[in-house]
Scaffold this motif. Sequence first.
Motif, short mmCIF file in Angstrom:
data_model
loop_
_atom_site.label_atom_id
_atom_site.label_comp_id
_atom_site.label_asym_id
_atom_site.label_seq_id
_atom_site.Cartn_x
_atom_site.Cartn_y
_atom_site.Cartn_z
N LYS A 142 -73.31 12.98 -36.65
CA LYS A 142 -72.30 14.04 -36.75
C LYS A 142 -71.26 13.74 -35.68
O LYS A 142 -71.48 13.94 -34.49
N ILE A 143 -70.12 13.23 -36.13
CA ILE A 143 -69.05 12.82 -35.24
C ILE A 143 -68.03 13.96 -35.17
O ILE A 143 -67.54 14.42 -36.21
N GLN A 144 -67.72 14.42 -33.96
CA GLN A 144 -66.78 15.53 -33.78
C GLN A 144 -65.78 15.17 -32.68
O GLN A 144 -66.16 14.60 -31.65
N ILE A 145 -64.55 15.51 -32.92
CA ILE A 145 -63.47 15.20 -31.97
C ILE A 145 -62.68 16.48 -31.72
O ILE A 145 -62.24 17.13 -32.66
N ALA A 146 -62.51 16.83 -30.46
CA ALA A 146 -61.67 17.96 -30.08
C ALA A 146 -60.48 17.42 -29.30
O ALA A 146 -60.65 16.59 -28.39
N GLY A 147 -59.28 17.86 -29.65
CA GLY A 147 -58.09 17.39 -28.97
C GLY A 147 -57.55 16.12 -29.58
O GLY A 147 -58.05 15.63 -30.60
N LEU A 148 -56.51 15.57 -28.94
CA LEU A 148 -55.85 14.37 -29.46
C LEU A 148 -55.68 13.36 -28.34
O LEU A 148 -55.07 13.65 -27.31
N ALA A 149 -56.22 12.16 -28.54
CA ALA A 149 -56.05 11.06 -27.59
C ALA A 149 -55.18 9.99 -28.23
O ALA A 149 -55.04 9.93 -29.45
N VAL A 150 -54.62 9.13 -27.40
CA VAL A 150 -53.86 7.97 -27.86
C VAL A 150 -54.48 6.72 -27.25
O VAL A 150 -55.25 6.81 -26.28
N PRO A 151 -54.16 5.53 -27.78
CA PRO A 151 -54.84 4.32 -27.32
C PRO A 151 -54.80 4.08 -25.81
O PRO A 151 -55.74 3.52 -25.25
N GLY A 152 -53.77 4.48 -25.12
CA GLY A 152 -53.68 4.21 -23.69
C GLY A 152 -54.46 5.17 -22.80
O GLY A 152 -54.52 4.97 -21.58
N ASP A 153 -55.06 6.20 -23.38
CA ASP A 153 -55.78 7.18 -22.57
C ASP A 153 -57.06 6.58 -21.99
O ASP A 153 -57.71 5.74 -22.60
N ASP A 154 -57.42 7.05 -20.79
CA ASP A 154 -58.63 6.57 -20.12
C ASP A 154 -59.87 7.19 -20.75
O ASP A 154 -59.82 8.26 -21.37
N THR A 155 -60.99 6.53 -20.53
CA THR A 155 -62.27 6.94 -21.15
C THR A 155 -63.34 7.09 -20.08
O THR A 155 -63.51 6.21 -19.24
N VAL A 156 -64.05 8.21 -20.13
CA VAL A 156 -65.23 8.41 -19.30
C VAL A 156 -66.40 8.74 -20.21
O VAL A 156 -66.35 9.72 -20.96
N GLU A 157 -67.42 7.91 -20.18
CA GLU A 157 -68.60 8.12 -21.02
C GLU A 157 -69.69 8.79 -20.21
O GLU A 157 -70.06 8.32 -19.13
N LEU A 158 -70.21 9.91 -20.72
CA LEU A 158 -71.25 10.63 -20.00
C LEU A 158 -72.61 9.97 -20.23
O LEU A 158 -72.90 9.49 -21.34
N ARG A 180 -61.73 11.84 -22.82
CA ARG A 180 -60.49 11.06 -22.80
C ARG A 180 -59.48 11.74 -21.88
O ARG A 180 -59.23 12.95 -21.99
N PHE A 181 -58.90 10.97 -20.98
CA PHE A 181 -57.97 11.49 -19.99
C PHE A 181 -56.62 10.81 -20.08
O PHE A 181 -56.53 9.60 -20.30
N ARG A 182 -55.57 11.60 -19.90
CA ARG A 182 -54.21 11.08 -19.75
C ARG A 182 -53.80 11.41 -18.33
O ARG A 182 -53.45 12.53 -18.01
N GLY A 183 -53.91 10.40 -17.48
CA GLY A 183 -53.77 10.68 -16.05
C GLY A 183 -54.98 11.48 -15.60
O GLY A 183 -56.12 11.08 -15.83
N GLY A 241 -59.21 21.55 -17.01
CA GLY A 241 -60.40 20.82 -17.40
C GLY A 241 -60.88 19.99 -16.23
O GLY A 241 -60.22 19.92 -15.18
N PRO A 242 -62.01 19.34 -16.36
CA PRO A 242 -62.49 18.48 -15.28
C PRO A 242 -61.56 17.30 -15.07
O PRO A 242 -60.86 16.87 -15.99
N SER A 243 -61.54 16.77 -13.87
CA SER A 243 -60.76 15.57 -13.58
C SER A 243 -61.60 14.34 -13.92
O SER A 243 -62.83 14.43 -14.06
N PRO A 244 -60.97 13.17 -14.01
CA PRO A 244 -61.76 11.95 -14.24
C PRO A 244 -62.79 11.70 -13.13
O PRO A 244 -63.88 11.21 -13.41
N VAL A 245 -62.44 12.06 -11.90
CA VAL A 245 -63.39 11.86 -10.78
C VAL A 245 -64.61 12.76 -10.97
O VAL A 245 -65.76 12.32 -10.81
N GLU A 246 -64.38 14.03 -11.34
CA GLU A 246 -65.50 14.94 -11.56
C GLU A 246 -66.37 14.45 -12.71
O GLU A 246 -67.60 14.46 -12.63
N ALA A 247 -65.73 14.04 -13.81
CA ALA A 247 -66.48 13.62 -14.99
C ALA A 247 -67.27 12.35 -14.75
O ALA A 247 -68.30 12.12 -15.41
N SER A 248 -66.82 11.53 -13.81
CA SER A 248 -67.50 10.26 -13.53
C SER A 248 -68.66 10.41 -12.56
O SER A 248 -69.41 9.45 -12.33
N ALA A 249 -68.82 11.60 -11.98
CA ALA A 249 -69.89 11.81 -11.00
C ALA A 249 -71.26 11.76 -11.69
O ALA A 249 -71.41 12.22 -12.83
#
Length: 413
Positions: free
Chosen positions: A329-345, A357-360, A387-395
């Motif tokens: 079951k694949i679900q996507i919330a929001g809209l990302a573009v190819p240049g956006d950063d990725t943090v995998e939990l 997915r983060f833009r800045g 929302g959480p920052s990339p630093v928070e999400a990467s912890a």
Amino acid sequence: MPLSSVVVVGAGAGGAQVAASLRQAGFAGSISLIHGEPGLPYQRPPLSKAYLLGRLEARKLLLRQEHWYAKQQVDLVLDRVVAVDRARRQVHLAGGGALPYDHLILATGSRNRELPVPGTHLDGVIGMRTRADADALASRVRGGVEVVVVGAGFIGLEFAAVAAARDASVQVLELADRPMARAVSEPTARFIRSAHESWGVRFDFGQALTAIDGEGHVAGVETSDGGRLPAELVVYGIGVVPETELAEEAGLAIENGIRVDDRLLTSDPDISAIGDAASFPSTHTGGRIRLESVQNAVDQARHVAARLMGASISYDALPWFWSDQGDLKIQIAGLAVPGDDTVELALPDPREKSILRFRGDRLVAVETVNRPGDHVLARRILGGTAGPSPVEASAPGFDLATWHASQGLVHTG
């Protein structure tokens, strides 16, 4: 001036929702819902999944049962609109006659982008779009049948999963370097590819279809590398084209679809457009977009109905999407573009994914697989003010539920 008549062209999810929302809001005027296919309006998403697998019967595909239209006094017109007369405020029907309107809503949707190769006329070449397409495929997809799927997007992969579950031999051709390349990040795409390959689906990336061969019926396909693949069935999903012809011929502004403003009004204030056919300014991207999504069509339908009943608000609903592929079951919330950063939990279950997915420093989208709870939280977070920052999400140990509970966010979506 109060509205006394609304005409809706297109009875898909968006068109049907407009009629329902108007009645729910107390609209007492006439509603004509024009449906260009035989039978009652139905859902499209299950066609390439549960319906094709035989797990959903035809009557459960219906958006509304027949008695609903009579009870709600919605005139369901089984015909096609061939012209819009803006000066007289009426639409002309293929079967003859015209319907007057005080307000017109174009929910014309989209059509499959056709394969630009020789051989598409052969029996066994099908673009999954309508119930008739699904019915035609249901009797053909069985064990041992050689199936070539052109396009590794939502529809192509949903069908590939069904065909593999029916023990067909499935080969997917895709021009991009990974599945669902426009929709998801590389880690999610890799995960989806691995799942399909475990079901026996074969992929050929960076590969185009150049011709379909056969005598009356498909026998094989030719590819851009000069190869040839056997095929008894070719199913394609290479994107869609918005149905804008009526709007163009009526002189409405067009820009990658029927151009609408932030209230979903066209260049004619007596006409709105919603769904796959509408190009609208998005607060989530800062630009003009067109979304091919059931939820977008439904959200826009509700917005237009509310506006016609007196609300004065801009459309800014959070986009979200889903796809069922096999046991994914694949679900996507929001809209990302190819240049956006990725943090995998980090997750304990290898059959689950949550990708942020983060833009800045700003969270713009969340992709999940088999994590419906995370998807719901993502929609709440993205619909809030922060929302959480990339630093928070990467912890280490970060998870959306704990973060959301710690913030006391107000859900505005």
